[in-house]
Design a protein around this motif. Sequence first.
Motif, PDB file in Angstrom:
ATOM      1  N   SER A  25      44.917  28.771  31.362  1.00 57.26           N
ATOM      2  CA  SER A  25      43.776  29.478  30.758  1.00 57.26           C
ATOM      3  C   SER A  25      42.560  29.343  31.646  1.00 57.26           C
ATOM      4  N   PHE A  26      41.721  30.357  31.615  1.00 56.77           N
ATOM      5  CA  PHE A  26      40.400  30.262  32.235  1.00 56.77           C
ATOM      6  C   PHE A  26      39.369  30.356  31.124  1.00 56.77           C
ATOM      7  N   ALA A  27      38.713  29.250  30.826  1.00 55.42           N
ATOM      8  CA  ALA A  27      37.664  29.243  29.800  1.00 55.42           C
ATOM      9  C   ALA A  27      38.098  30.011  28.551  1.00 55.42           C
ATOM     10  N   GLY A  28      39.232  29.619  27.997  1.00 56.95           N
ATOM     11  CA  GLY A  28      39.679  30.218  26.746  1.00 56.95           C
ATOM     12  C   GLY A  28      40.472  31.502  26.915  1.00 56.95           C
ATOM     13  N   ASN A  29      40.448  32.062  28.138  1.00 54.93           N
ATOM     14  CA  ASN A  29      41.240  33.266  28.402  1.00 54.93           C
ATOM     15  C   ASN A  29      42.652  32.842  28.814  1.00 54.93           C
ATOM     16  N   HIS A  30      43.600  33.009  27.889  1.00 50.58           N
ATOM     17  CA  HIS A  30      44.965  32.535  28.112  1.00 50.58           C
ATOM     18  C   HIS A  30      45.683  33.513  29.040  1.00 50.58           C
ATOM     19  N   VAL A  31      45.843  33.136  30.314  1.00 51.77           N
ATOM     20  CA  VAL A  31      46.323  34.077  31.329  1.00 51.77           C
ATOM     21  C   VAL A  31      47.842  33.985  31.530  1.00 51.77           C
ATOM     22  N   LEU A  32      48.364  32.758  31.618  1.00 48.66           N
ATOM     23  CA  LEU A  32      49.817  32.584  31.720  1.00 48.66           C
ATOM     24  C   LEU A  32      50.292  31.962  30.409  1.00 48.66           C
TER      25      LEU A  32
ATOM     26  N   GLY B 264      53.722  44.340  38.017  1.00 41.15           N
ATOM     27  CA  GLY B 264      53.005  44.299  36.756  1.00 41.15           C
ATOM     28  C   GLY B 264      51.596  44.830  36.902  1.00 41.15           C
ATOM     29  N   ALA B 265      51.006  45.198  35.773  1.00 41.41           N
ATOM     30  CA  ALA B 265      49.691  45.825  35.790  1.00 41.41           C
ATOM     31  C   ALA B 265      48.619  44.812  36.162  1.00 41.41           C
ATOM     32  N   SER B 266      47.482  45.326  36.531  1.00 38.95           N
ATOM     33  CA  SER B 266      46.334  44.513  36.916  1.00 38.95           C
ATOM     34  C   SER B 266      45.942  43.573  35.783  1.00 38.95           C
ATOM     35  N   GLY B 267      45.632  42.337  36.137  1.00 36.61           N
ATOM     36  CA  GLY B 267      45.189  41.367  35.143  1.00 36.61           C
ATOM     37  C   GLY B 267      46.324  40.696  34.397  1.00 36.61           C
ATOM     38  N   GLY B 268      47.554  40.981  34.782  1.00 33.08           N
ATOM     39  CA  GLY B 268      48.703  40.418  34.075  1.00 33.08           C
ATOM     40  C   GLY B 268      48.951  38.945  34.364  1.00 33.08           C
ATOM     41  N   GLY B 269      48.355  38.443  35.447  1.00 30.65           N
ATOM     42  CA  GLY B 269      48.524  37.019  35.757  1.00 30.65           C
ATOM     43  C   GLY B 269      49.373  36.752  36.984  1.00 30.65           C
ATOM     44  N   LYS B 270      49.678  37.798  37.764  1.00 27.73           N
ATOM     45  CA  LYS B 270      50.551  37.622  38.937  1.00 27.73           C
ATOM     46  C   LYS B 270      49.902  36.725  39.993  1.00 27.73           C
ATOM     47  N   SER B 271      48.653  37.015  40.302  1.00 32.20           N
ATOM     48  CA  SER B 271      47.979  36.192  41.317  1.00 32.20           C
ATOM     49  C   SER B 271      47.802  34.769  40.821  1.00 32.20           C
ATOM     50  N   THR B 272      47.469  34.629  39.556  1.00 31.29           N
ATOM     51  CA  THR B 272      47.285  33.291  38.993  1.00 31.29           C
ATOM     52  C   THR B 272      48.571  32.484  39.132  1.00 31.29           C
ATOM     53  N   LEU B 273      49.702  33.122  38.864  1.00 26.49           N
ATOM     54  CA  LEU B 273      50.993  32.438  39.002  1.00 26.49           C
ATOM     55  C   LEU B 273      51.202  31.972  40.445  1.00 26.49           C
TER      56      LEU B 273
ATOM     57  N   ASP C  36      50.995  37.725  48.179  1.00 26.59           N
ATOM     58  CA  ASP C  36      50.237  38.324  47.075  1.00 26.59           C
ATOM     59  C   ASP C  36      49.706  39.679  47.521  1.00 26.59           C
ATOM     60  N   GLU C  37      50.370  40.717  47.113  1.00 31.99           N
ATOM     61  CA  GLU C  37      49.983  42.089  47.469  1.00 31.99           C
ATOM     62  C   GLU C  37      49.638  42.213  48.951  1.00 31.99           C
ATOM     63  N   PRO C  38      50.617  41.984  49.807  1.00 37.41           N
ATOM     64  CA  PRO C  38      50.325  41.915  51.249  1.00 37.41           C
ATOM     65  C   PRO C  38      49.854  43.233  51.852  1.00 37.41           C
TER      66      PRO C  38
ATOM     67  N   THR D  79      53.847  42.770  44.410  1.00 39.47           N
ATOM     68  CA  THR D  79      53.591  44.046  45.071  1.00 39.47           C
ATOM     69  C   THR D  79      53.449  45.192  44.072  1.00 39.47           C
ATOM     70  N   HIS D  80      52.719  46.203  44.518  1.00 42.31           N
ATOM     71  CA  HIS D  80      52.639  47.446  43.745  1.00 42.31           C
ATOM     72  C   HIS D  80      53.488  48.530  44.393  1.00 42.31           C
ATOM     73  N   GLU D  81      54.223  48.172  45.468  1.00 46.38           N
ATOM     74  CA  GLU D  81      55.078  49.151  46.151  1.00 46.38           C
ATOM     75  C   GLU D  81      56.457  49.140  45.499  1.00 46.38           C
TER      76      GLU D  81
HETATM   77  N1  LIG Z   1      39.183  31.982  38.729  1.00 45.18           N
HETATM   78  C1  LIG Z   1      39.215  32.676  37.583  1.00 45.18           C
HETATM   79  N2  LIG Z   1      38.294  32.446  36.625  1.00 45.18           N
HETATM   80  C2  LIG Z   1      38.315  33.129  35.469  1.00 45.18           C
HETATM   81  N3  LIG Z   1      39.221  34.072  35.156  1.00 45.18           N
HETATM   82  C3  LIG Z   1      40.163  34.362  36.070  1.00 45.18           C
HETATM   83  C4  LIG Z   1      40.215  33.681  37.331  1.00 45.18           C
HETATM   84  N4  LIG Z   1      41.253  34.169  38.034  1.00 45.18           N
HETATM   85  C5  LIG Z   1      41.839  35.103  37.255  1.00 45.18           C
HETATM   86  N5  LIG Z   1      41.197  35.216  36.070  1.00 45.18           N
HETATM   87  C6  LIG Z   1      41.563  36.112  34.982  1.00 45.18           C
HETATM   88  O1  LIG Z   1      42.939  35.962  34.760  1.00 45.18           O
HETATM   89  C7  LIG Z   1      43.528  37.182  34.440  1.00 45.18           C
HETATM   90  C8  LIG Z   1      44.723  37.411  35.342  1.00 45.18           C
HETATM   91  O2  LIG Z   1      44.269  37.588  36.652  1.00 45.18           O
HETATM   92  P1  LIG Z   1      45.241  37.734  37.896  1.00 45.18           P
HETATM   93  O3  LIG Z   1      44.372  37.851  39.086  1.00 45.18           O
HETATM   94  O4  LIG Z   1      46.234  36.633  37.882  1.00 45.18           O
HETATM   95  O5  LIG Z   1      45.964  39.108  37.602  1.00 45.18           O
HETATM   96  P2  LIG Z   1      46.907  39.964  38.540  1.00 45.18           P
HETATM   97  O6  LIG Z   1      48.145  40.201  37.782  1.00 45.18           O
HETATM   98  O7  LIG Z   1      47.052  39.325  39.878  1.00 45.18           O
HETATM   99  O8  LIG Z   1      46.119  41.328  38.689  1.00 45.18           O
HETATM  100  P3  LIG Z   1      45.956  42.310  39.957  1.00 45.18           P
HETATM  101  O9  LIG Z   1      47.144  43.230  39.941  1.00 45.18           O
HETATM  102  O10 LIG Z   1      44.689  43.045  39.665  1.00 45.18           O
HETATM  103  O11 LIG Z   1      45.870  41.469  41.191  1.00 45.18           O
HETATM  104  C9  LIG Z   1      42.452  38.247  34.567  1.00 45.18           C
HETATM  105  O12 LIG Z   1      41.992  38.540  33.259  1.00 45.18           O
HETATM  106  C10 LIG Z   1      41.389  37.570  35.346  1.00 45.18           C
HETATM  107  O13 LIG Z   1      40.127  38.035  34.967  1.00 45.18           O
END
Ligand SMILES: Nc1ncnc2c1ncn2[C@@H]1O[C@H](COP(=O)(O)OP(=O)(O)OP(=O)(O)O)[C@@H](O)[C@H]1O
Lengths: 212, 256
Positions: free
Chosen positions: B16-23, B40-49, B176-178, B208-210
């Motif tokens: 989670s990021f400050a209450g935002n449950h991402v994974l 997966g769509a933007s904001g889905g949590g791929k980069s966070t993973l 990550d999205e090279p 990737t988005h490809e």
């Molecule tokens: N450092 C951070 N602090 C606060 N929130 C974050 C942070 N990093 C990511 N988030 C939030 O976590 C969620 C998932 O982000 P993430 O970057 O993992 O998505 P993504 O799947 O990689 O999207 P994209 O396809 O746009 O790259 C988003 O809502 C984002 O705003």
Amino acid sequence: MMSLLGSGLILTLQIFVVTLIGSLPLGVIIALCRMSSFKPLAWITRAYISFMRGTPLMLQLMALMFGPYYLLGLELGSDWKFWACDIGFILNYAAYFAEIYRSGIQSIPRGQYEAAEVLGYSRSQTFMKIVLPQVIKRILPAMGNEVITLVKDTSLAFVLGVMEMFTQAKAIAASQVSMLPYIIAAAIYWGFTMVVEFLLSRAEKKLDYYHD
Amino acid sequence: MSDVQPLVSIRDVHKSFAGNHVLKGITLEVMPKQVVAIIGASGGGKSTLLRCATLLDRFDAGSLRYGDLVVAEDKDGTAVYGGKDVLKEARLRFGLVFQNYNLFPHYSVMKNIMDAPINVQKRPRAEVEEQARGLLARMGLEGNENKVPCELSGGQQQRVSIARALCMNPEILYFDEPTSALDPELTQEVLKVIRNLAEQHMTMVIVTHEMAFARDVADHIGFIDGGVIVEQGTPDQVINNPQHNRTKAFLNRYED
Ligand SMILES: Nc1ncnc2c1ncn2[C@@H]1O[C@H](COP(=O)(O)OP(=O)(O)OP(=O)(O)O)[C@@H](O)[C@H]1O
Ligand SMILES: [Mg+2]
């Protein structure tokens, strides 16, 4: 006249060099404290920087010169003025340099730290090998401005009776009722800053092999 | 078959990021030589993973292992990380290729590639240099050894960053999205290099988005949405015959 101005120039150079030797590294420490995640330290440093930049250097020099006697009753002898002068310049310039370092360090993109971290660089390797060289390139113009200002600021030592070049010029001008000492002193200051400018532009050229 | 262990094992992780449950409970295992694509769509949590898997960030809960190295273990719903030595050891096992390359701008191409193997892994310079030259050739970048990154195109910079990661001899390479920062032609030259690595059985996890690329190159595809793996399987299963509506809706947006 020239020998008096020459001895003044030596003192001027001394103040200049001692200030840089002291304040360039002290500025790094102050910048790191300012960016510390330990909040009280960051706040104290911030107040320090604000005070040093927000009050006249001349006043700071006077306070250092006379503070020990007025506040603590300490008699520090006639050499104290040299100490007060060096300490005052170092403390003041370190505050300016710290702000330049800080803005430079903070301008390095996060991605640089992350790439280094994934490659396994230690924190000190990351700072010394990746961050610092890039910071130096970015802050060189701002540092140059400060160093050139310092050349001229050394003349403020006259308020302490330190016989640097400006104080000498003033004394000679008064005794000979002549503009000439001022004109010569001005020429020497100008020459001095031109040397500094030349060295800086050489350094900038040397770092010009890349941009980001 | 069953005694081959995964190179990386990510189990039931949360972040989670400050209450935002991402994974919200993701499990992913990657076997040697496997190529996993994550879509997966933007904001889905791929980069966070990926950031958590590469220790740029930390999971709140769940476990993370590289082979037999336990990096983080779940204790009563909290991910407890190993000490400095464990993290250091883990970092030697993976590499990461960033979307915007993150090359060191003040280093030449060769120094970008060779510096960490020499100064972090403490390997002999001659050996590293030979490997670096071989990698540059594989990336189609001969003749660029002494250039600095700003003299290269984005596609060339990304290939240098792939070479930089490979020169550390990682067991697994994350992307990550090279190609997201690249023009279409430059995208192809980078994808070609990654395809080439897949043919040589480099273990990889690629966000990737490809879609066409993911379908061609991956053995396994995971579709992430809203912090969970909604659907996973072979490219044929996930891209050609998606079962979930969210997957279908996502893929529809990528149809030409
Ligand atoms: N450092 C951070 N602090 C606060 N929130 C974050 C942070 N990093 C990511 N988030 C939030 O976590 C969620 C998932 O982000 P993430 O970057 O993992 O998505 P993504 O799947 O990689 O999207 P994209 O396809 O746009 O790259 C988003 O809502 C984002 O705003
Ligand atoms: Mg992302």
